[in-house]
Scaffold this motif. Sequence first.
Motif, PDB file in Angstrom:
ATOM      1  N   ASP A  30       0.846  -1.189   0.000  1.00 30.81           N
ATOM      2  CA  ASP A  30       0.000   0.000   0.000  1.00 30.81           C
ATOM      3  C   ASP A  30       0.883   1.241   0.000  1.00 30.81           C
ATOM      4  N   VAL A  31       0.398   2.291  -0.658  1.00 33.47           N
ATOM      5  CA  VAL A  31       1.178   3.519  -0.755  1.00 33.47           C
ATOM      6  C   VAL A  31       0.309   4.711  -0.388  1.00 33.47           C
ATOM      7  N   THR A  32       0.925   5.692   0.258  1.00 34.73           N
ATOM      8  CA  THR A  32       0.266   6.955   0.572  1.00 34.73           C
ATOM      9  C   THR A  32       0.962   8.064  -0.194  1.00 34.73           C
ATOM     10  N   VAL A  33       0.194   8.913  -0.867  1.00 32.30           N
ATOM     11  CA  VAL A  33       0.739  10.029  -1.634  1.00 32.30           C
ATOM     12  C   VAL A  33       0.227  11.320  -1.010  1.00 32.30           C
ATOM     13  N   SER A  34       1.142  12.148  -0.510  1.00 27.75           N
ATOM     14  CA  SER A  34       0.776  13.426   0.092  1.00 27.75           C
ATOM     15  C   SER A  34       1.005  14.539  -0.922  1.00 27.75           C
ATOM     16  N   ILE A  35      -0.024  15.349  -1.148  1.00 21.80           N
ATOM     17  CA  ILE A  35       0.013  16.367  -2.203  1.00 21.80           C
ATOM     18  C   ILE A  35      -0.169  17.765  -1.630  1.00 21.80           C
TER      19      ILE A  35
ATOM     20  N   PRO B 298      -0.662  -2.011  -7.920  1.00 23.32           N
ATOM     21  CA  PRO B 298      -1.401  -3.225  -7.557  1.00 23.32           C
ATOM     22  C   PRO B 298      -1.958  -3.255  -6.140  1.00 23.32           C
ATOM     23  N   ALA B 299      -1.543  -2.341  -5.287  1.00 22.27           N
ATOM     24  CA  ALA B 299      -2.053  -2.302  -3.913  1.00 22.27           C
ATOM     25  C   ALA B 299      -2.818  -0.995  -3.696  1.00 22.27           C
ATOM     26  N   LYS B 300      -3.320  -0.826  -2.482  1.00 20.59           N
ATOM     27  CA  LYS B 300      -4.152   0.344  -2.181  1.00 20.59           C
ATOM     28  C   LYS B 300      -3.346   1.635  -2.266  1.00 20.59           C
ATOM     29  N   VAL B 301      -3.943   2.655  -2.893  1.00 20.56           N
ATOM     30  CA  VAL B 301      -3.349   3.985  -2.994  1.00 20.56           C
ATOM     31  C   VAL B 301      -4.218   4.956  -2.190  1.00 20.56           C
ATOM     32  N   THR B 302      -3.607   5.575  -1.190  1.00 23.38           N
ATOM     33  CA  THR B 302      -4.296   6.598  -0.419  1.00 23.38           C
ATOM     34  C   THR B 302      -3.702   7.952  -0.770  1.00 23.38           C
ATOM     35  N   ILE B 303      -4.537   8.877  -1.186  1.00 25.23           N
ATOM     36  CA  ILE B 303      -4.105  10.236  -1.495  1.00 25.23           C
ATOM     37  C   ILE B 303      -4.472  11.132  -0.320  1.00 25.23           C
ATOM     38  N   ASN B 304      -3.495  11.843   0.226  1.00 23.90           N
ATOM     39  CA  ASN B 304      -3.735  12.843   1.254  1.00 23.90           C
ATOM     40  C   ASN B 304      -3.494  14.229   0.666  1.00 23.90           C
ATOM     41  N   VAL B 305      -4.554  15.000   0.509  1.00 28.25           N
ATOM     42  CA  VAL B 305      -4.407  16.386   0.074  1.00 28.25           C
ATOM     43  C   VAL B 305      -4.184  17.198   1.343  1.00 28.25           C
ATOM     44  N   ILE B 306      -2.948  17.611   1.566  1.00 33.73           N
ATOM     45  CA  ILE B 306      -2.608  18.264   2.830  1.00 33.73           C
ATOM     46  C   ILE B 306      -2.595  19.789   2.715  1.00 33.73           C
TER      47      ILE B 306
ATOM     48  N   ASP C 295      -7.449   5.153  -4.356  1.00 24.44           N
ATOM     49  CA  ASP C 295      -8.539   4.276  -3.935  1.00 24.44           C
ATOM     50  C   ASP C 295      -9.303   4.951  -2.806  1.00 24.44           C
ATOM     51  N   GLU C 296      -8.553   5.746  -2.043  1.00 27.21           N
ATOM     52  CA  GLU C 296      -9.149   6.593  -1.016  1.00 27.21           C
ATOM     53  C   GLU C 296      -8.451   7.943  -1.070  1.00 27.21           C
ATOM     54  N   THR C 297      -9.233   9.009  -1.184  1.00 32.69           N
ATOM     55  CA  THR C 297      -8.686  10.352  -1.212  1.00 32.69           C
ATOM     56  C   THR C 297      -9.182  11.106   0.013  1.00 32.69           C
ATOM     57  N   LEU C 298      -8.234  11.559   0.828  1.00 28.41           N
ATOM     58  CA  LEU C 298      -8.541  12.251   2.071  1.00 28.41           C
ATOM     59  C   LEU C 298      -8.010  13.676   2.006  1.00 28.41           C
TER      60      LEU C 298
ATOM     61  N   LYS D  26     -11.701  13.020   5.641  1.00 25.53           N
ATOM     62  CA  LYS D  26     -10.673  13.944   6.099  1.00 25.53           C
ATOM     63  C   LYS D  26      -9.484  13.192   6.683  1.00 25.53           C
ATOM     64  N   VAL D  27      -8.314  13.759   6.463  1.00 25.81           N
ATOM     65  CA  VAL D  27      -7.094  13.196   7.026  1.00 25.81           C
ATOM     66  C   VAL D  27      -6.908  13.761   8.429  1.00 25.81           C
ATOM     67  N   SER D  28      -6.303  12.988   9.293  1.00 23.63           N
ATOM     68  CA  SER D  28      -6.071  13.432  10.662  1.00 23.63           C
ATOM     69  C   SER D  28      -5.180  14.661  10.694  1.00 23.63           C
ATOM     70  N   ALA D  29      -5.478  15.569  11.607  1.00 29.32           N
ATOM     71  CA  ALA D  29      -4.660  16.778  11.751  1.00 29.32           C
ATOM     72  C   ALA D  29      -3.221  16.431  12.096  1.00 29.32           C
ATOM     73  N   ALA D  30      -3.017  15.295  12.747  1.00 31.04           N
ATOM     74  CA  ALA D  30      -1.670  14.877  13.131  1.00 31.04           C
ATOM     75  C   ALA D  30      -0.819  14.493  11.923  1.00 31.04           C
ATOM     76  N   ALA D  31      -1.446  14.294  10.774  1.00 29.88           N
ATOM     77  CA  ALA D  31      -0.718  13.890   9.570  1.00 29.88           C
ATOM     78  C   ALA D  31      -0.115  15.075   8.834  1.00 29.88           C
ATOM     79  N   VAL D  32      -0.401  16.291   9.306  1.00 33.12           N
ATOM     80  CA  VAL D  32       0.039  17.503   8.613  1.00 33.12           C
ATOM     81  C   VAL D  32       0.851  18.364   9.565  1.00 33.12           C
ATOM     82  N   LYS D  33       1.910  18.982   9.039  1.00 28.09           N
ATOM     83  CA  LYS D  33       2.659  19.948   9.827  1.00 28.09           C
ATOM     84  C   LYS D  33       3.078  21.112   8.933  1.00 28.09           C
TER      85      LYS D  33
END
Length: 284
Positions: free
Chosen positions: A77-82, A103-111, A126-129, A209-216
Amino acid sequence: MSLRKLPEVQAFQKPEWLNFEPPDQNIDAFDPAVISAGADDATEISIYGQIGIDPFTAVDNSERRIAAALRAIGKRDVTVSINSPGGSFFSGLAIYNLLRAHPAKVTINVIGMAGSAASVIAMSGDETLMADGSFIMVHNASGVVVGNKFNAKDAAELLAEVDDAMAHIYAARAGVDAKTAAAWMDRRRGDGTMFNASSAIEQGLADGKVSAAAVKVKADASRAVPRERVMENALVAAASMSPQDAKAFIADLKSGTRDAPGNVTRDADDLKAAIQQLRSTIRS
């Protein structure tokens, strides 16, 4: 393959006389200080700044870097922060297709911002937060044409094809028809629609929504004027160029195109004065 039914969009051939640019409204709203708090994670890919390779900073947000990162991650699984104002649609589309095919789950975090070409990338998850205070900006494709009337006509046709491709991507993601998505892009004479986290979730462009702790916010980051804007202003002030000619001149430098519009001055004294003004502006 993607866990969602997302359309694969054919690649476009970029002509040398067309250079995609993030709209001024995106540049003005972009805050480069916003970054992911988990950027050191081996399965996270960060996309900060202009899409493509920024010729002034060498920041690489190209499909080549993303492809290399995905190969290193493998079938995990991969997370992409934009946080990006946009840039090259061609690179954005290529990255969208790469993430769609992972081939695995893609999570997009629009920060921060996912504007223009970056909004296309944001659709690939696959999931955009989205973080509170972040937004997705969709609009008609815009670019700078360096060429004659035939190039301008070809550019208009190509931009229309790009708009249609983007509308189908947004429509597939949101579960609406392409006409509805195109209307989002057409608002305000093509300047488009800005979706905050709540409205993007409501319209189906994001899932939650993405957790506030995921952004700085980087404490040492300055909200500097983009280098392109500094150079454009310097050319307007020192070389007596119009804003349109200055933008075309910078686009010529960025694309490496040999022939710029005939009304853009090539006088060495004017260019020397512009560079001196540019240095003075940067120092101030």
